[in-house]
Motif scaffolding. Structure first.
Motif, PDB file in Angstrom:
ATOM      1  N   HIS A 111     -21.588  -4.347   3.180  1.00  0.00           N
ATOM      2  CA  HIS A 111     -20.564  -4.630   4.182  1.00  0.00           C
ATOM      3  C   HIS A 111     -19.348  -5.170   3.451  1.00  0.00           C
ATOM      4  CE1 HIS A 111     -23.846  -3.947   6.974  1.00  0.00           C
ATOM      5  NE2 HIS A 111     -22.922  -3.751   7.880  1.00  0.00           N
ATOM      6  N   PRO A 156      -9.709 -10.144   9.961  1.00  0.00           N
ATOM      7  CA  PRO A 156     -10.780  -9.625   9.111  1.00  0.00           C
ATOM      8  C   PRO A 156     -11.268  -8.259   9.593  1.00  0.00           C
ATOM      9  CG  PRO A 156     -11.647 -11.242  10.638  1.00  0.00           C
ATOM     10  CD  PRO A 156     -10.161 -11.207  10.867  1.00  0.00           C
ATOM     11  N   THR A 158     -27.413  -7.215   2.355  1.00  0.00           N
ATOM     12  CA  THR A 158     -28.478  -8.034   2.949  1.00  0.00           C
ATOM     13  C   THR A 158     -29.726  -7.204   3.199  1.00  0.00           C
ATOM     14  OG1 THR A 158     -26.782  -9.323   4.089  1.00  0.00           O
ATOM     15  CG2 THR A 158     -29.045  -9.590   4.868  1.00  0.00           C
ATOM     16  N   GLY A 210     -39.949   1.655   3.676  1.00  0.00           N
ATOM     17  CA  GLY A 210     -40.491   2.880   3.111  1.00  0.00           C
ATOM     18  C   GLY A 210     -39.737   4.092   3.590  1.00  0.00           C
ATOM     19  N   TYR A 211     -40.328   5.229   3.369  1.00  0.00           N
ATOM     20  CA  TYR A 211     -39.678   6.501   3.687  1.00  0.00           C
ATOM     21  C   TYR A 211     -40.649   7.380   4.448  1.00  0.00           C
ATOM     22  CZ  TYR A 211     -36.764   4.740  -0.062  1.00  0.00           C
ATOM     23  OH  TYR A 211     -35.976   3.931  -0.822  1.00  0.00           O
ATOM     24  N   TYR A 213     -31.199  -7.005  13.458  1.00  0.00           N
ATOM     25  CA  TYR A 213     -31.623  -8.399  13.319  1.00  0.00           C
ATOM     26  C   TYR A 213     -30.487  -9.263  12.794  1.00  0.00           C
ATOM     27  CZ  TYR A 213     -36.315  -6.980  14.320  1.00  0.00           C
ATOM     28  OH  TYR A 213     -37.408  -6.491  14.964  1.00  0.00           O
ATOM     29  N   VAL A 214     -29.701  -8.681  11.907  1.00  0.00           N
ATOM     30  CA  VAL A 214     -28.656  -9.439  11.252  1.00  0.00           C
ATOM     31  C   VAL A 214     -27.331  -8.714  11.444  1.00  0.00           C
ATOM     32  CG1 VAL A 214     -27.767  -9.848   8.926  1.00  0.00           C
ATOM     33  CG2 VAL A 214     -30.028 -10.658   9.528  1.00  0.00           C
ATOM     34  N   HIS A 237     -23.155  -8.739  10.165  1.00  0.00           N
ATOM     35  CA  HIS A 237     -22.289  -9.235   9.097  1.00  0.00           C
ATOM     36  C   HIS A 237     -21.001  -9.714   9.748  1.00  0.00           C
ATOM     37  CE1 HIS A 237     -25.238  -7.332   6.498  1.00  0.00           C
ATOM     38  NE2 HIS A 237     -24.764  -8.103   5.552  1.00  0.00           N
ATOM     39  N   LEU A 238     -20.801 -11.017   9.660  1.00  0.00           N
ATOM     40  CA  LEU A 238     -19.678 -11.660  10.333  1.00  0.00           C
ATOM     41  C   LEU A 238     -18.562 -11.893   9.322  1.00  0.00           C
ATOM     42  CD1 LEU A 238     -18.793 -13.091  13.038  1.00  0.00           C
ATOM     43  CD2 LEU A 238     -19.558 -15.214  11.960  1.00  0.00           C
ATOM     44  N   PRO A 263     -24.032 -12.701   6.332  1.00  0.00           N
ATOM     45  CA  PRO A 263     -25.080 -12.191   7.222  1.00  0.00           C
ATOM     46  C   PRO A 263     -25.576 -13.312   8.125  1.00  0.00           C
ATOM     47  CG  PRO A 263     -25.998 -12.607   5.036  1.00  0.00           C
ATOM     48  CD  PRO A 263     -24.532 -12.963   4.963  1.00  0.00           C
ATOM     49  N   LEU A 267     -27.854 -14.224  12.096  1.00  0.00           N
ATOM     50  CA  LEU A 267     -28.526 -13.796  13.322  1.00  0.00           C
ATOM     51  C   LEU A 267     -27.533 -13.768  14.475  1.00  0.00           C
ATOM     52  CD1 LEU A 267     -31.789 -15.959  13.092  1.00  0.00           C
ATOM     53  CD2 LEU A 267     -31.613 -13.485  12.802  1.00  0.00           C
ATOM     54  N   CYS A 312     -14.604 -10.253  12.664  1.00  0.00           N
ATOM     55  CA  CYS A 312     -15.052  -8.875  12.805  1.00  0.00           C
ATOM     56  C   CYS A 312     -16.555  -8.920  12.582  1.00  0.00           C
ATOM     57  CB  CYS A 312     -14.371  -7.985  11.776  1.00  0.00           C
ATOM     58  SG  CYS A 312     -14.859  -6.250  11.886  1.00  0.00           S
ATOM     59  N   THR A 327     -20.111  -6.842  12.443  1.00  0.00           N
ATOM     60  CA  THR A 327     -20.580  -5.478  12.212  1.00  0.00           C
ATOM     61  C   THR A 327     -22.096  -5.445  12.082  1.00  0.00           C
ATOM     62  OG1 THR A 327     -18.497  -4.950  11.116  1.00  0.00           O
ATOM     63  CG2 THR A 327     -20.355  -3.487  10.650  1.00  0.00           C
ATOM     64  N   VAL A 328     -22.710  -4.474  12.749  1.00  0.00           N
ATOM     65  CA  VAL A 328     -24.166  -4.264  12.690  1.00  0.00           C
ATOM     66  C   VAL A 328     -24.398  -2.821  12.252  1.00  0.00           C
ATOM     67  CG1 VAL A 328     -26.282  -4.106  14.063  1.00  0.00           C
ATOM     68  CG2 VAL A 328     -24.657  -5.967  14.486  1.00  0.00           C
ATOM     69  N   THR A 329     -25.244  -2.625  11.260  1.00  0.00           N
ATOM     70  CA  THR A 329     -25.461  -1.283  10.707  1.00  0.00           C
ATOM     71  C   THR A 329     -26.949  -0.995  10.546  1.00  0.00           C
ATOM     72  OG1 THR A 329     -23.410  -1.531   9.434  1.00  0.00           O
ATOM     73  CG2 THR A 329     -24.898   0.260   8.773  1.00  0.00           C
ATOM     74  N   VAL A 376     -29.390   1.854   8.679  1.00  0.00           N
ATOM     75  CA  VAL A 376     -29.472   3.021   7.791  1.00  0.00           C
ATOM     76  C   VAL A 376     -30.691   3.826   8.211  1.00  0.00           C
ATOM     77  CG1 VAL A 376     -29.720   3.828   5.421  1.00  0.00           C
ATOM     78  CG2 VAL A 376     -28.376   1.786   5.900  1.00  0.00           C
ATOM     79  N   ILE A 411     -25.315   9.086   3.838  1.00  0.00           N
ATOM     80  CA  ILE A 411     -26.466   8.527   4.542  1.00  0.00           C
ATOM     81  C   ILE A 411     -26.273   8.745   6.035  1.00  0.00           C
ATOM     82  CG2 ILE A 411     -27.102   6.737   2.843  1.00  0.00           C
ATOM     83  CD1 ILE A 411     -25.719   4.805   4.888  1.00  0.00           C
ATOM     84  N   SER A 461     -23.635   2.361  13.299  1.00  0.00           N
ATOM     85  CA  SER A 461     -23.041   1.034  13.151  1.00  0.00           C
ATOM     86  C   SER A 461     -22.179   0.705  14.358  1.00  0.00           C
ATOM     87  CB  SER A 461     -22.203   0.959  11.869  1.00  0.00           C
ATOM     88  OG  SER A 461     -21.079   1.801  11.957  1.00  0.00           O
ATOM     89  N   VAL A 508     -18.879  -1.965  15.211  1.00  0.00           N
ATOM     90  CA  VAL A 508     -17.890  -2.918  14.713  1.00  0.00           C
ATOM     91  C   VAL A 508     -17.206  -3.557  15.924  1.00  0.00           C
ATOM     92  CG1 VAL A 508     -15.757  -3.204  13.379  1.00  0.00           C
ATOM     93  CG2 VAL A 508     -17.517  -1.607  12.579  1.00  0.00           C
ATOM     94  N   LEU A 553     -35.588   7.008   6.560  1.00  0.00           N
ATOM     95  CA  LEU A 553     -36.126   5.680   6.247  1.00  0.00           C
ATOM     96  C   LEU A 553     -37.130   5.296   7.324  1.00  0.00           C
ATOM     97  CD1 LEU A 553     -33.776   5.636   4.210  1.00  0.00           C
ATOM     98  CD2 LEU A 553     -33.640   3.187   4.640  1.00  0.00           C
TER      99      LEU A 553
END
Lengths: 224, 224
Positions: free
Chosen positions: A44, A53, A95, A201-202, B41-42, B44-45, B57, B59, B91, B93-95, B97, B111, B115, B117, B198
């Motif tokens: 991030h 920001p 993270t 995992g994958y 879960y987390v 990014h602030l 990061p 909660l 700002c 943001t939660v992402t 993958v 990937i 996400s 924002v 994933l």
């Protein structure tokens, strides 16, 4: 005065990298920081635009003590990095969430995690050789060994791709591990407490339907 | 003039939430945004400190069109939110993958991700009832249903916990799905291409060794 050698085992803590809370969770060990960075897929990236920001998820790669982020030459952060002088102040954070921590008290609920925060200034990479190495690192960051098994970027693609570099100088890791930290007077409460680990995992790779005949799953993917 | 009703199905796009690149990947649908937020879960602030970006990061929890972040009253961002007037520009943001995208060309590696924002101003929550609901949401965000099965925060804990609120107004999702987007002239190259998904999930819960006798694994955890 000796100063800190470039490859001392730890990053020197700074005012920005010493947390005001839970300083016992902070770590500055290079190997530990590299391991957390190398395990992630997305960072991030934070920067300031018009005084506010902005935090965007983006791919990254590491070459030694340098991180690279890439993007279209038309994208906002990369345009800003190329235009701004002497570079773009950024904060890059990675993270991993490892587990959910359930305590008997609501207050002590938490998660187990490992994170790295990098403060610094990002610079546009203009050297062609460094740019190529950075793009290889970005591909190898997705799957190690993959850069050598793909068609390298051509001149047009290289021109369309901007790469910015962020040196690992002002860096810290932060980690929480272990179980619930309940208050002694709560231990007899009837609520379940413990940790729910997140599975990493994958699933089986999904091949493109148009693979050239005879293209086998490469070993570096079978190993995942 | 009617304006946008508070619960229209989509967030109105703004200059900040319309991407300069791949606008087809952007989404503003409330339900889709909520689903991405609720799965994380987390977050990014990001905020600005001394003119430089900071990304941490942390909660979070959601109650309708409001997000809540908590922390110690001594932590930097929350102290800043409480002290700054009229609030702290952030700002959030939660992402997620979802998969690694391997193309025949290095250039088209990517990937699959989802996400969200959120741009806005975070305010210190001072109303006791709102603070309690926010803390319940934070615990229920870790494991749905958990807030009701834990010892609620007492007066001392409430006083030690700062909560900040960020309203969902200027919000966008961004998603990439599907396979590799190779150039037509690359399709016959002998490199494997496709997606490595994933795996998401949980490992078996690890009970605290000091559980009160007879404490069983609750149903909301067995269901994970």
């Amino acid at each position: 005065m000796q100063g800190t050698p470039p490859h001392s085992p730890a990053y020197p803590p700074t005012e920005r990298t010493v947390p005001t809370r839970s300083p016992d969770r902070a770590a500055y060990d290079r190997e530990q920081v590299h391991a957390i960075l190398d395990e992630g897929y997305v960072c991030h990236l934070g920067f300031v635009r018009d005084g506010a920001p902005v935090v965007l998820p983006t791919l990254y790669g590491r070459v030694g003590e340098r991180l690279y982020v890439h993007g279209s030459t038309g994208s906002r952060p990369l345009r800003a990095a190329g235009l701004a002088h002497p570079g773009l102040p950024v904060c890059l954070t990675v993270t991993h969430v490892d587990g959910l921590v359930l305590a008997r008290s609501a207050f002590h609920h938490s998660i187990n995690y490992r994170s790295v925060v990098v403060h610094g200034v990002a610079y546009d990479v203009t050297d062609a050789e460094e740019k190529r190495r950075a793009l290889d690192a970005l591909v190898d960051h997705v799957v190690p060994g993959r850069a050598a098994d793909s068609r390298p970027a051509n001149r047009k693609e290289l021109a369309a791709t901007a790469v910015i570099r962020l040196d690992l100088n002002e860096v810290s890791a932060k980690l929480r591990t272990g179980g619930a930290n309940d208050e002694p007077e709560d231990l007899d409460l009837p609520h379940w407490a413990g940790v729910v680990p997140l599975r990493k995992g994958y699933d089986a790779p999904l091949a493109d339907p148009g693979l050239a005949p005879g293209t086998a799953l490469p070993g570096y993917l079978a190993a995942l």
